[in-house]
Scaffold this motif. Structure first.
Motif, short mmCIF file in Angstrom:
data_model
loop_
_atom_site.label_atom_id
_atom_site.label_comp_id
_atom_site.label_asym_id
_atom_site.label_seq_id
_atom_site.Cartn_x
_atom_site.Cartn_y
_atom_site.Cartn_z
N ASP A 264 0.92 -1.60 0.29
CA ASP A 264 0.10 0.22 -0.28
C ASP A 264 0.61 1.09 0.49
O ASP A 264 0.32 2.53 0.06
CB ASP A 264 -1.17 0.16 1.13
CG ASP A 264 -0.60 -0.65 2.53
OD1 ASP A 264 0.85 -1.02 2.51
OD2 ASP A 264 -1.36 -0.71 3.27
N THR B 107 2.33 3.79 -2.58
CA THR B 107 1.86 3.75 -3.75
C THR B 107 2.55 5.15 -4.35
O THR B 107 2.36 5.52 -5.78
CB THR B 107 0.46 3.51 -4.26
OG1 THR B 107 -0.31 4.33 -3.67
CG2 THR B 107 -0.03 1.96 -3.67
N CYS C 285 3.41 8.44 0.70
CA CYS C 285 3.47 7.26 1.08
C CYS C 285 5.08 7.63 1.49
O CYS C 285 5.46 6.78 2.85
CB CYS C 285 3.07 5.93 0.46
SG CYS C 285 1.57 6.12 0.09
N HIS D 219 6.87 -0.86 -4.98
CA HIS D 219 6.80 -1.10 -3.62
C HIS D 219 7.46 -1.80 -2.37
O HIS D 219 7.06 -2.82 -1.38
CB HIS D 219 5.40 -2.14 -3.26
CG HIS D 219 3.77 -1.73 -4.11
ND1 HIS D 219 3.74 -0.24 -3.78
CD2 HIS D 219 3.80 -2.35 -5.78
CE1 HIS D 219 2.80 -0.52 -5.00
NE2 HIS D 219 2.60 -2.22 -5.63
N TYR E 155 0.11 1.47 7.10
CA TYR E 155 0.59 0.65 6.49
C TYR E 155 0.84 -1.51 6.56
O TYR E 155 0.58 -1.33 7.98
CB TYR E 155 2.09 1.04 5.84
CG TYR E 155 2.03 2.55 5.07
CD1 TYR E 155 2.05 2.13 3.66
CD2 TYR E 155 2.11 3.53 6.41
CE1 TYR E 155 0.82 3.77 3.16
CE2 TYR E 155 1.81 4.94 5.66
CZ TYR E 155 2.18 5.27 4.18
OH TYR E 155 1.60 6.12 3.54
#
Length: 67
Positions: free
Chosen positions: A9, A11, A15, A39, A62
């Motif tokens: 997650d 992305t 983040c 990722h 996360y």
């Protein structure tokens, strides 16, 4: 110690900043490399363990997995 994680997650650049800031809160000298396209997260730190990184990133929202 080099530690590697998959963070599905993660992305975008926001983040990456959030993850980096979270890690630096408890490990200020850690070298953090995060790639939102793959990722992939690499953390080089001698003062923390993988479980602490996973726990702190989960609290930040996360879903890291150690690889």
């Amino acid at each position: 110690m080099k530690q590697e994680f998959l963070v599905p997650d993660m992305t975008c650049g926001h983040c990456v900043k959030m993850i980096t800031d979270t890690i630096h809160e408890f490990s200020p000298n850690a070298v953090v490399n995060a790639d939102p396209k793959t990722h992939w997260l690499t953390v080089e730190a001698n003062d923390t363990d993988p479980q602490t990184i996973i726990m702190k990133l989960q609290v930040a929202g996360y879903s890291p997995q150690q690889v």
